[in-house]
Motif scaffolding. Sequence first.
Motif, mmCIF file in Angstrom:
data_model
loop_
_atom_site.group_PDB
_atom_site.id
_atom_site.type_symbol
_atom_site.label_atom_id
_atom_site.label_comp_id
_atom_site.label_asym_id
_atom_site.label_seq_id
_atom_site.Cartn_x
_atom_site.Cartn_y
_atom_site.Cartn_z
ATOM 1 N N GLY A 32 -33.403 -26.231 34.707
ATOM 2 C CA GLY A 32 -35.036 -25.976 34.723
ATOM 3 C C GLY A 32 -35.485 -25.557 35.907
ATOM 4 N N TYR A 33 -36.801 -25.182 36.063
ATOM 5 C CA TYR A 33 -37.181 -24.694 37.137
ATOM 6 C C TYR A 33 -38.688 -24.651 37.042
ATOM 7 C CZ TYR A 33 -38.335 -20.184 34.646
ATOM 8 O OH TYR A 33 -38.737 -19.410 33.867
ATOM 9 N N VAL A 34 -39.386 -25.037 38.231
ATOM 10 C CA VAL A 34 -40.810 -24.988 38.191
ATOM 11 C C VAL A 34 -41.617 -23.652 38.276
ATOM 12 C CG1 VAL A 34 -43.070 -25.780 39.678
ATOM 13 C CG2 VAL A 34 -40.899 -27.556 39.585
ATOM 14 N N ARG A 52 -47.407 -21.523 37.472
ATOM 15 C CA ARG A 52 -47.901 -22.879 36.796
ATOM 16 C C ARG A 52 -47.087 -24.111 37.547
ATOM 17 N NH1 ARG A 52 -49.103 -22.960 30.490
ATOM 18 N NH2 ARG A 52 -50.722 -21.271 30.532
ATOM 19 N N PRO A 53 -47.305 -24.360 38.725
ATOM 20 C CA PRO A 53 -46.563 -25.126 39.512
ATOM 21 C C PRO A 53 -46.657 -26.576 38.932
ATOM 22 C CG PRO A 53 -48.518 -24.388 40.666
ATOM 23 C CD PRO A 53 -48.407 -23.597 39.436
ATOM 24 N N ARG A 54 -47.329 -26.774 38.049
ATOM 25 C CA ARG A 54 -47.300 -28.444 37.608
ATOM 26 C C ARG A 54 -46.658 -28.284 36.160
ATOM 27 N NH1 ARG A 54 -49.631 -32.060 40.025
ATOM 28 N NH2 ARG A 54 -51.221 -31.591 41.518
ATOM 29 N N THR A 55 -45.804 -27.098 36.039
ATOM 30 C CA THR A 55 -44.813 -26.987 34.754
ATOM 31 C C THR A 55 -43.487 -26.842 34.835
ATOM 32 O OG1 THR A 55 -46.926 -25.999 33.560
ATOM 33 C CG2 THR A 55 -44.472 -25.584 32.608
ATOM 34 N N LEU A 56 -42.663 -27.722 34.361
ATOM 35 C CA LEU A 56 -41.217 -27.364 34.326
ATOM 36 C C LEU A 56 -40.773 -26.511 33.116
ATOM 37 C CD1 LEU A 56 -38.645 -28.369 35.637
ATOM 38 C CD2 LEU A 56 -38.483 -30.213 33.860
ATOM 39 N N LEU A 57 -40.260 -25.523 33.546
ATOM 40 C CA LEU A 57 -39.651 -24.637 32.355
ATOM 41 C C LEU A 57 -38.320 -25.183 32.134
ATOM 42 C CD1 LEU A 57 -37.412 -22.282 31.382
ATOM 43 C CD2 LEU A 57 -39.829 -22.365 30.334
ATOM 44 N N VAL A 58 -37.726 -25.719 31.098
ATOM 45 C CA VAL A 58 -36.251 -26.089 30.784
ATOM 46 C C VAL A 58 -35.576 -25.111 30.014
ATOM 47 C CG1 VAL A 58 -34.888 -27.945 29.523
ATOM 48 C CG2 VAL A 58 -37.039 -28.502 30.543
ATOM 49 N N GLU A 62 -41.665 -35.512 42.555
ATOM 50 C CA GLU A 62 -41.290 -34.566 43.625
ATOM 51 C C GLU A 62 -42.619 -33.353 43.588
ATOM 52 O OE1 GLU A 62 -37.448 -33.330 43.353
ATOM 53 O OE2 GLU A 62 -36.633 -35.453 44.294
ATOM 54 N N HIS A 63 -42.783 -32.908 42.485
ATOM 55 C CA HIS A 63 -43.672 -31.665 42.259
ATOM 56 C C HIS A 63 -45.178 -31.951 41.857
ATOM 57 C CE1 HIS A 63 -40.248 -29.174 43.828
ATOM 58 N NE2 HIS A 63 -39.605 -29.889 43.108
ATOM 59 N N GLY A 64 -44.998 -33.007 41.162
ATOM 60 C CA GLY A 64 -46.434 -33.419 40.416
ATOM 61 C C GLY A 64 -46.674 -32.674 38.877
ATOM 62 N N VAL A 65 -45.391 -32.445 38.346
ATOM 63 C CA VAL A 65 -45.417 -31.508 37.056
ATOM 64 C C VAL A 65 -46.050 -32.474 36.184
ATOM 65 C CG1 VAL A 65 -43.723 -31.136 35.431
ATOM 66 C CG2 VAL A 65 -43.504 -30.288 37.623
ATOM 67 N N THR A 66 -46.907 -32.077 35.143
ATOM 68 C CA THR A 66 -47.670 -32.798 33.962
ATOM 69 C C THR A 66 -47.282 -32.169 32.877
ATOM 70 O OG1 THR A 66 -49.503 -31.406 34.563
ATOM 71 C CG2 THR A 66 -49.355 -33.327 35.636
ATOM 72 N N SER A 67 -46.652 -30.935 32.480
ATOM 73 C CA SER A 67 -46.060 -30.376 31.518
ATOM 74 C C SER A 67 -44.800 -29.710 31.681
ATOM 75 C CB SER A 67 -47.112 -29.302 31.291
ATOM 76 O OG SER A 67 -46.988 -28.359 32.059
ATOM 77 N N VAL A 68 -44.101 -29.751 30.313
ATOM 78 C CA VAL A 68 -42.846 -29.022 29.958
ATOM 79 C C VAL A 68 -42.964 -28.095 29.154
ATOM 80 C CG1 VAL A 68 -40.325 -29.581 29.314
ATOM 81 C CG2 VAL A 68 -41.650 -31.353 30.596
ATOM 82 N N GLU A 69 -42.238 -26.840 29.560
ATOM 83 C CA GLU A 69 -42.041 -25.827 28.545
ATOM 84 C C GLU A 69 -40.599 -25.506 28.126
ATOM 85 O OE1 GLU A 69 -46.070 -23.008 29.846
ATOM 86 O OE2 GLU A 69 -44.019 -22.273 30.014
ATOM 87 N N THR A 70 -40.396 -24.975 26.907
ATOM 88 C CA THR A 70 -38.904 -24.617 26.611
ATOM 89 C C THR A 70 -38.909 -23.621 25.588
ATOM 90 O OG1 THR A 70 -36.551 -25.391 26.217
ATOM 91 C CG2 THR A 70 -38.407 -26.446 25.038
ATOM 92 N N THR A 71 -37.874 -22.888 25.328
ATOM 93 C CA THR A 71 -37.978 -21.878 24.345
ATOM 94 C C THR A 71 -36.921 -22.428 23.222
ATOM 95 O OG1 THR A 71 -36.522 -20.221 25.048
ATOM 96 C CG2 THR A 71 -38.925 -19.761 25.539
ATOM 97 N N ILE A 72 -37.131 -22.343 21.870
ATOM 98 C CA ILE A 72 -35.984 -22.886 21.006
ATOM 99 C C ILE A 72 -36.097 -21.630 19.924
ATOM 100 C CG2 ILE A 72 -35.472 -24.579 19.255
ATOM 101 C CD1 ILE A 72 -37.091 -26.261 21.022
ATOM 102 N N THR A 73 -35.019 -21.413 19.409
ATOM 103 C CA THR A 73 -34.885 -20.211 18.242
ATOM 104 C C THR A 73 -35.084 -21.184 17.060
ATOM 105 O OG1 THR A 73 -32.449 -20.494 18.025
ATOM 106 C CG2 THR A 73 -33.447 -18.694 19.469
#
Length: 171
Positions: A66-68, A72-78, A107-118
């Motif tokens: 994943g990456y921040v 959207r620096p409070r979002t982790l993209l998985v 470490e980064h104050g992430v408050t949300s997660v995003e991912t894509t799914i088929t």
Amino acid sequence: MTAAQADLQIDRPSVTDGAALWRIAKDSGTLDLNSSYSYLLWCRDFAGTSAVARGEDGRPVGFVTGYVRPERPRTLLVWQVAVDPAYRGRGLAASMLDGLTARIAAEHGVTSVETTITPGNTASERLFTSYAARHGASVSREVLFDAGLFPDGPHDPEVLYRIGPLTHPSH
């Protein structure tokens, strides 16, 4: 952590793990397989926002990359989640996802997660909807990349799952 996971360690990947991550992705049967070079780069440049599960011998048996998001620096993209077939059915993907997001939140104050799914990838749909439930978060879905955007032949659309805000701390 369950008793079935007691012999596993979850930590950050290193460049020497890149080949194993590529193999696990290849053996998954569901992930888009990227070049081996991309997994080496990922383990170098995004190790801090990724996780690897290691068996007793120290070799990777699962990973979450994943990456921040820069915008959207409070979002982790998985990006990808995979577990070696011999280690499936133990809740390892959920444990890696929980551990990674706890670390990234601290470490980064992430408050949300995003991912894509088929569409039709029920294992991923279950993983991320149960993750949202454990963390008291809502889930919204929308098509991020329509099938027609992919230049390399038929590809299912990628549906963006937005999970947040995370209200229960990861364990």
